[in-house]
Design a protein around this motif. Sequence first.
Motif, mmCIF file in Angstrom:
data_model
loop_
_atom_site.group_PDB
_atom_site.id
_atom_site.type_symbol
_atom_site.label_atom_id
_atom_site.label_comp_id
_atom_site.label_asym_id
_atom_site.label_seq_id
_atom_site.Cartn_x
_atom_site.Cartn_y
_atom_site.Cartn_z
ATOM 1 N N GLN A 1 -5.329 2.189 1.647
ATOM 2 C CA GLN A 1 -6.582 1.481 1.367
ATOM 3 C C GLN A 1 -6.366 -0.039 1.304
ATOM 4 O OE1 GLN A 1 -9.201 2.995 1.784
ATOM 5 N NE2 GLN A 1 -10.873 1.855 0.858
ATOM 6 N N GLY B 1 -0.425 2.209 -13.564
ATOM 7 C CA GLY B 1 -0.445 1.035 -14.440
ATOM 8 C C GLY B 1 0.254 -0.204 -13.927
ATOM 9 N N GLY C 1 -10.502 0.950 -5.192
ATOM 10 C CA GLY C 1 -9.802 1.594 -4.084
ATOM 11 C C GLY C 1 -10.434 2.915 -3.695
ATOM 12 N N ASN D 1 -7.396 -0.963 -7.228
ATOM 13 C CA ASN D 1 -7.189 0.139 -8.180
ATOM 14 C C ASN D 1 -8.519 0.844 -8.440
ATOM 15 O OD1 ASN D 1 -8.408 -1.197 -10.719
ATOM 16 N ND2 ASN D 1 -6.922 -2.713 -10.019
ATOM 17 N N TYR E 1 -2.815 13.850 -2.450
ATOM 18 C CA TYR E 1 -1.827 13.642 -3.516
ATOM 19 C C TYR E 1 -0.932 14.861 -3.717
ATOM 20 C CZ TYR E 1 -5.170 9.906 -4.654
ATOM 21 O OH TYR E 1 -6.008 8.831 -4.592
ATOM 22 N N ASP F 1 0.573 14.462 -9.130
ATOM 23 C CA ASP F 1 -0.287 13.267 -9.107
ATOM 24 C C ASP F 1 -1.757 13.672 -9.222
ATOM 25 O OD1 ASP F 1 1.752 11.416 -8.899
ATOM 26 O OD2 ASP F 1 1.658 11.282 -6.717
ATOM 27 N N THR G 1 0.825 -1.203 0.000
ATOM 28 C CA THR G 1 0.000 0.000 0.000
ATOM 29 C C THR G 1 0.863 1.259 0.000
ATOM 30 O OG1 THR G 1 -1.837 1.085 1.164
ATOM 31 C CG2 THR G 1 -0.101 0.175 2.539
ATOM 32 N N ARG G 2 0.323 2.369 -0.474
ATOM 33 C CA ARG G 2 0.962 3.669 -0.280
ATOM 34 C C ARG G 2 0.050 4.591 0.519
ATOM 35 N NH1 ARG G 2 4.396 1.239 -1.141
ATOM 36 N NH2 ARG G 2 6.089 1.328 -2.650
ATOM 37 N N ASP G 3 -1.231 4.581 0.183
ATOM 38 C CA ASP G 3 -2.156 5.512 0.835
ATOM 39 C C ASP G 3 -3.066 4.828 1.859
ATOM 40 O OD1 ASP G 3 -1.193 7.781 -0.498
ATOM 41 O OD2 ASP G 3 -2.377 7.311 -2.272
#
Length: 182
Positions: A11, A60, A124, A88, A131, A135, A7-9
Amino acid sequence: MLLLYATRDGQSRRIAAHIAARLAEGGIPAPPHDLAVAFPAPADLAAAPLVAVIAAVRYGRHLPEAERFLATHRELLARGPLVFVSVNLTARKPGKDTAEGNQYLRKLLARHRLTPAFATAVAGRLDYPRYTWLDRQIIRFIMKLTGGPTDPQSCVEFTSWQAVDRIAARIADLHGEAGHLT
Ligand SMILES: Cc1cc2nc3c(=O)[nH]c(=O)nc-3n(C[C@H](O)[C@H](O)[C@H](O)COP(=O)(O)O)c2cc1C
């Protein structure tokens, strides 16, 4: 079993935690592990009756730690059973939540030559205020093209928690079947 996420954010971590809670209710202990912190030891992987990976997509591709995990342990994972859940925003559209219909998932599985017992995509969260400026502009542009929200203040959780419950139920079934084989 092993429950792993990338994960990055946050979710995908929330989705992993939700699945872990459902599995725990069914008596299956599966504390989620962040692939960015550490990969499981090969011995633990080999001993696990089931491995489930939940990974987010950015531009992607699935997050690099998920790609690296699949590449590093491909042989062990191919012996299965494996579950892969792609997180996604494309998956918010009907038909884009399956291994065939979701291009990121389809390409990932082909690239790693993996045929999971169960592979699915789940929608997601869109969180523009989080962001970076760049982004935000890029994702707003993609949303404009695909009919999604473009208000830079908007924050929309597209995740269907009923869909996540169904994924947890499927994992529990596969775990039960794997238990009968060992
Ligand atoms: C920089 C960035 C790039 C993204 N690229 C894609 C993409 O190419 N395709 C897509 O469907 N979703 C894309 N998304 C949406 C994420 O997959 C979605 O926000 C997901 O919930 C992120 O998971 P995480 O919170 O676990 O990091 C992108 C999100 C960000 C922030």
